[in-house]
Design an enzyme around this catalytic site. Sequence first.
Site, PDB file in Angstrom:
ATOM      1  N   SER A  17      -1.581   3.571   1.620  1.00  0.00           N
ATOM      2  CA  SER A  17      -1.859   2.140   1.487  1.00  0.00           C
ATOM      3  C   SER A  17      -0.672   1.294   1.946  1.00  0.00           C
ATOM      4  CB  SER A  17      -2.245   1.787   0.050  1.00  0.00           C
ATOM      5  OG  SER A  17      -1.236   2.186  -0.852  1.00  0.00           O
ATOM      6  N   GLU A  18       0.564   1.797   1.750  1.00  0.00           N
ATOM      7  CA  GLU A  18       1.739   1.123   2.305  1.00  0.00           C
ATOM      8  C   GLU A  18       2.831   2.121   2.657  1.00  0.00           C
ATOM      9  OE1 GLU A  18       0.070  -2.660   0.536  1.00  0.00           O
ATOM     10  OE2 GLU A  18       0.531  -0.789  -0.471  1.00  0.00           O
ATOM     11  N   THR A  19       3.601   1.724   3.654  1.00  0.00           N
ATOM     12  CA  THR A  19       4.843   2.412   3.997  1.00  0.00           C
ATOM     13  C   THR A  19       5.947   1.364   4.020  1.00  0.00           C
ATOM     14  OG1 THR A  19       3.749   4.145   5.281  1.00  0.00           O
ATOM     15  CG2 THR A  19       6.064   3.744   5.771  1.00  0.00           C
TER      16      THR A  19
END
Length: 288
Positions: free
Chosen positions: A50-52
């Site tokens: 979902s995020e990096t």
Amino acid sequence: MTAADATAEILRYAAFATAPEGGNPAGVVLDATALTGEEMLAVAAEVGYSETAFLTPGEGERTYRVRYFSPLAEVPFCGHATVASAVALADRRGPGGYLFETAAGPVPVEVERGTDGVLRATLTSVEPHVEPVPEQAVARALALLGWSEGELDGALPPRIAYAGARHLVLAAATRDRLARLDYDFDGLAAFMREHDLTTLQLVWREAPSVFHVRDPFPVGGVVEDPATGAAAAAFGAYLRELAAVRPPATLTLHQGEDLGRPGVLTVALRTEDTRIRVSGAAVAIPQP
């Protein structure tokens, strides 16, 4: 090795969990100096979480500039990737304090090692705020979720809460309503872009200080975020604004159970500071 792996070392951590199979996985690039924004987005899309988070050294000791990317777009702040990044740094530099300079503002993070050997990070949010939601917007959100107004908890009315990113808080009256999540992905994504929302914070109150939460994240290309630190911080501000809890208070949020990735987020409200503190463990995910 992919092109992304060739340009940056990509670490993977599970945030708000003590095992790699729990919590919310985040990509972490501890030295993104050589990457452009377009390349960061490409790496985030390839990682698929979902995020990096992408870190570059700041001017001060233990200070880093941080950018966060979902597979589809950059977001101003991400709590679980902040926790993952701080623990990744602590794995290499040791526990202690770090300062993350984000698009939303400065976010201090403190990392400690517990008696169980697990590293836990506590972030302090930017200044939060809470705003009302027009009735027609609530009605549209409910329709896209397939919820009815009668399935809401009247003691916790809809609001938009911010603590680095904007989240629409909707409280279910029952755990069963929260467990059944099947929504219009494209329609909800369009609605969220229209209202500048990062996730919907769907909650059910089990006890005065214990909640179960779920976070649809279609604007990031993800059906559901397994553990959402930014939304947890915003939710803490929401509860204080409504006087649903009174500081000092410590809240426990359970998230990811319905996805098979259980995680625990601890939210602290203090009397001396209106900013919200969100804590959780993080552990490395074995490299593929």
